[in-house]
Motif scaffolding. Structure first.
Motif, mmCIF file in Angstrom:
data_model
loop_
_atom_site.group_PDB
_atom_site.id
_atom_site.type_symbol
_atom_site.label_atom_id
_atom_site.label_comp_id
_atom_site.label_asym_id
_atom_site.label_seq_id
_atom_site.Cartn_x
_atom_site.Cartn_y
_atom_site.Cartn_z
ATOM 1 N N PRO A 301 -4.148 0.198 5.533
ATOM 2 C CA PRO A 301 -3.958 0.740 4.180
ATOM 3 C C PRO A 301 -5.049 0.319 3.209
ATOM 4 O O PRO A 301 -5.465 1.110 2.350
ATOM 5 C CB PRO A 301 -2.589 0.165 3.770
ATOM 6 C CG PRO A 301 -1.888 -0.108 5.042
ATOM 7 C CD PRO A 301 -2.958 -0.518 6.002
ATOM 8 N N PHE A 304 -8.045 2.544 3.800
ATOM 9 C CA PHE A 304 -7.851 3.867 3.206
ATOM 10 C C PHE A 304 -7.970 3.813 1.686
ATOM 11 O O PHE A 304 -8.487 4.739 1.057
ATOM 12 C CB PHE A 304 -6.492 4.434 3.605
ATOM 13 C CG PHE A 304 -6.418 4.878 5.027
ATOM 14 C CD1 PHE A 304 -7.337 5.779 5.528
ATOM 15 C CD2 PHE A 304 -5.452 4.385 5.877
ATOM 16 C CE1 PHE A 304 -7.288 6.197 6.851
ATOM 17 C CE2 PHE A 304 -5.386 4.793 7.194
ATOM 18 C CZ PHE A 304 -6.310 5.701 7.679
ATOM 19 N N LEU A 305 -7.502 2.732 1.094
ATOM 20 C CA LEU A 305 -7.611 2.595 -0.355
ATOM 21 C C LEU A 305 -9.074 2.479 -0.777
ATOM 22 O O LEU A 305 -9.506 3.064 -1.774
ATOM 23 C CB LEU A 305 -6.822 1.367 -0.825
ATOM 24 C CG LEU A 305 -6.650 1.210 -2.336
ATOM 25 C CD1 LEU A 305 -5.755 2.319 -2.859
ATOM 26 C CD2 LEU A 305 -6.070 -0.135 -2.671
ATOM 27 N N GLY A 309 -9.137 5.628 -2.742
ATOM 28 C CA GLY A 309 -8.277 5.278 -3.856
ATOM 29 C C GLY A 309 -8.911 5.443 -5.213
ATOM 30 O O GLY A 309 -8.211 5.473 -6.223
ATOM 31 N N PHE A 320 -3.436 10.933 -2.546
ATOM 32 C CA PHE A 320 -3.890 9.902 -1.611
ATOM 33 C C PHE A 320 -3.004 8.661 -1.707
ATOM 34 O O PHE A 320 -2.642 8.061 -0.695
ATOM 35 C CB PHE A 320 -5.338 9.544 -1.916
ATOM 36 C CG PHE A 320 -5.897 8.496 -1.003
ATOM 37 C CD1 PHE A 320 -6.418 8.842 0.225
ATOM 38 C CD2 PHE A 320 -5.883 7.159 -1.375
ATOM 39 C CE1 PHE A 320 -6.919 7.874 1.072
ATOM 40 C CE2 PHE A 320 -6.388 6.197 -0.537
ATOM 41 C CZ PHE A 320 -6.910 6.558 0.696
ATOM 42 N N GLY A 321 -2.639 8.258 -2.930
ATOM 43 C CA GLY A 321 -1.776 7.099 -3.104
ATOM 44 C C GLY A 321 -0.410 7.298 -2.480
ATOM 45 O O GLY A 321 0.164 6.376 -1.891
ATOM 46 N N LEU A 324 -0.765 6.870 1.191
ATOM 47 C CA LEU A 324 -0.955 5.453 1.486
ATOM 48 C C LEU A 324 0.384 4.716 1.529
ATOM 49 O O LEU A 324 0.646 3.920 2.430
ATOM 50 C CB LEU A 324 -1.869 4.833 0.434
ATOM 51 C CG LEU A 324 -2.149 3.334 0.543
ATOM 52 C CD1 LEU A 324 -2.997 3.056 1.769
ATOM 53 C CD2 LEU A 324 -2.855 2.833 -0.704
ATOM 54 N N SER A 327 2.526 5.921 4.629
ATOM 55 C CA SER A 327 1.926 5.799 5.962
ATOM 56 C C SER A 327 2.325 4.520 6.685
ATOM 57 O O SER A 327 2.017 4.365 7.873
ATOM 58 C CB SER A 327 0.397 5.855 5.851
ATOM 59 O OG SER A 327 -0.099 4.736 5.124
ATOM 60 N N LEU A 381 0.970 -3.358 -1.649
ATOM 61 C CA LEU A 381 0.607 -1.958 -1.849
ATOM 62 C C LEU A 381 0.897 -1.500 -3.268
ATOM 63 O O LEU A 381 0.121 -0.740 -3.861
ATOM 64 C CB LEU A 381 1.359 -1.078 -0.844
ATOM 65 C CG LEU A 381 0.896 -1.149 0.612
ATOM 66 C CD1 LEU A 381 1.778 -0.271 1.486
ATOM 67 C CD2 LEU A 381 -0.556 -0.745 0.750
ATOM 68 N N VAL A 385 -1.984 0.070 -5.602
ATOM 69 C CA VAL A 385 -1.864 1.428 -6.133
ATOM 70 C C VAL A 385 -1.785 1.399 -7.651
ATOM 71 O O VAL A 385 -2.378 2.241 -8.338
ATOM 72 C CB VAL A 385 -0.642 2.129 -5.516
ATOM 73 C CG1 VAL A 385 -0.389 3.475 -6.196
ATOM 74 C CG2 VAL A 385 -0.852 2.334 -4.018
#
Length: 488
Positions: A301, A304-305, A309, A320-321, A324, A327, A381, A385
């Motif tokens: 994660p 990906f951020l 992000g 996208f958030g 995330l 997922s 997370l 985020v």
């Protein structure tokens, strides 16, 4: 002597084969290497191609060296039994080193063979690339073993952190690095008389790739050879760390979660579930192999951020958030499959003979996993985020995503955890289910749920309603099963 060494080597190899392939991702490594090298072969000269190929090799090999393969390099479960046989320590050490070298050759070959075959060069240059990659992997393994021999149990947190950073770095580097192929071309053109450009002189792959630079002195080819010989010597003399004691005492995360752990035990965990709850909460995070196999996956994660992000478009960033946050369910099968893993599996009779139902052990373990893994993960997370996309957006979707992950964990536990908690040795652990189908289905489902949550939960009252419905579903999913009535 040679016969006894060969017998020992054969026994070690069969023992590893009986416990399952320790380097299962080899085919994945070969496919990734072929894909990446195929993309850059027409864009770079010999030195640039070698730099990229050796960087791919180092990154792909480092992950199993710190994980599954690292456990084989640093410990020998049958060491006490083997040392009781009529053999000398010299023969035992020689068999171990040959075994380690063969395993390292397999790891290196997975990514180096496709790279060498795709290289636009003569046979000698391709062979040199393969040898340089093998020397690089030998050095990585030697550094790993020496670090663990010197630090002992204190190296565990460092290894987990390094492997997590590697997972993040490999994913981010593979995606962003392919966009910077032009930088490598410019670097080669502007390097002048330097065969190791100053901009990348800190990268170990650059030291090995320098042997194929057109301006490198002829003697430089002997530097990787000397380093590889030193690495083999280090593998020969590195003391065994198989007797390292497990970690004792509580870490920082354990202390931070202690109030929540006690609160959940008093309010949510039934009396029959407390044994499994305490076992998984206290013992599972301290299992060395579990930590090295599972914790680095939660770096995905973060990767990906880093990749998406900070999108300039608010709508795309929120989409996208949402993906995330939802997922996490894709990683749950890997987490659950490792729950039975333990270096102290010989004590499984404590769980097998516990005067409780199997369902009680399962529920206690699930509640412990929620508290010990899902809660801190979603707290992290939420913070990420909120910092990159917005606190309001995180407050709306993070609770819904967390409750969804809790429901998924409960539904997947019996499918993925095929034995009692902490009851199987790491090298005997198996997960006999369709990994590709399960993970693919979860990824597809998570994407659909994430998109629906992003579209439908824009209002706070909608997010609150969804969270309440999911909380009720969680309460029903974790309720105690009815007591079976005896047949009359």
């Amino acid at each position: 002597m040679l016969r006894r060494v060969l017998l020992l080597l054969r026994a070690r190899w069969k023992a590893e084969a009986a416990g399952g392939a320790p380097i299962a991702p080899l085919m994945t490594h070969a496919g990734l290497s072929a894909l990446l090298c195929g993309l850059v072969r027409d864009e770079l000269d010999t030195w640039g191609y070698a730099l990229c190929a050796l960087s791919f090799c180092a990154a792909l090999a480092a992950i199993p060296l710190l994980g599954d393969l690292g456990s084989i390099l640093r410990r020998d479960a049958a060491q006490a039994w083997i040392e009781a046989q009529p053999i000398t320590r010299r023969e035992l050490g020689l068999a171990r080193v040959i075994h380690v070298l063969l395993l390292l050759l397999l790891v290196a070959s997975a990514s180096l063979l496709p790279a060498a075959l795709l290289m636009r060069a003569d046979f000698d240059t391709r062979l040199a690339l393969f040898g340089l990659g093998c020397a690089e992997v030998l050095c990585l393994a030697a550094l790993l073993l020496l670090a663990q021999a010197l630090l002992g149990g204190r190296a565990e947190s460092l290894l987990v952190g390094l492997q997590t950073l590697l997972v993040v770095g490999v994913l981010v580097g593979l995606i962003l690095g392919l966009r910077r192929i032009g930088f490598v071309r410019e670097l080669a053109a502007s390097s002048g008389d330097e065969w190791i450009p100053a901009a990348i002189a800190w990268l170990p792959p650059a030291w090995f790739a320098a042997a194929l630079h057109e301006r490198a002195p002829s003697w430089w080819i002997f530097v990787p050879t000397a380093v590889a010989l030193l690495a083999v010597l280090a593998l020969c003399v590195a003391p065994s760390v198989s007797g390292a004691a497990p970690r004792a005492g509580a870490g920082l995360l354990d202390r931070l979660l202690s109030p929540l752990t006690h609160l959940v035990r008093r309010t949510w965990v039934r009396r029959a579930e407390r044994g499994a709850y305490e076992l998984v909460t206290l013992a599972l995070p301290r299992e060395r192999e579990f930590a090295l196999r599972v914790y680095p996956l939660f770096g995905l994660p973060l990767a990906f951020l880093v990749l998406g992000g900070r999108d300039a478009d608010p709508a795309r960033a929120q989409a996208f958030g949402s993906l995330l946050l939802f997922s996490v369910v894709v990683y749950l099968p890997v987490l659950l499959a490792q729950v039975p893993c333990s270096d102290s599996s010989s004590a499984r009779w404590l769980v097998d003979n516990a005067p409780v139902e199997r369902s009680d052990i399962e529920l206690g373990a699930c509640k412990a996993l929620v508290v010990r893994f899902l809660v801190p993960l979603y707290v992290a997370l939420f913070a990420l985020v909120a910092a990159t996309i917005g606190a309001g957006f995180a407050a709306r979707l993070a609770p819904v995503a967390f409750l969804t992950a809790v429901l998924a964990l409960r539904a997947l536990y019996s499918k993925c955890a095929h034995d009692a908690p902490l009851s199987i040795a790491p090298n005997e652990l198996e997960a006999p289910f369709d990994w590709a189908g399960l993970l693919g289905g979860l990824a597809f489902g998570a994407a659909i749920v994430a998109a629906a949550a992003w579209k439908l939960l824009g209002a706070p009252w909608a997010a609150l309603g969804a969270a309440l419905v999911l909380a009720i579903a969680v309460a029903f999913a974790f309720r105690a099963p009815p007591i079976a009535q005896p047949k009359s």
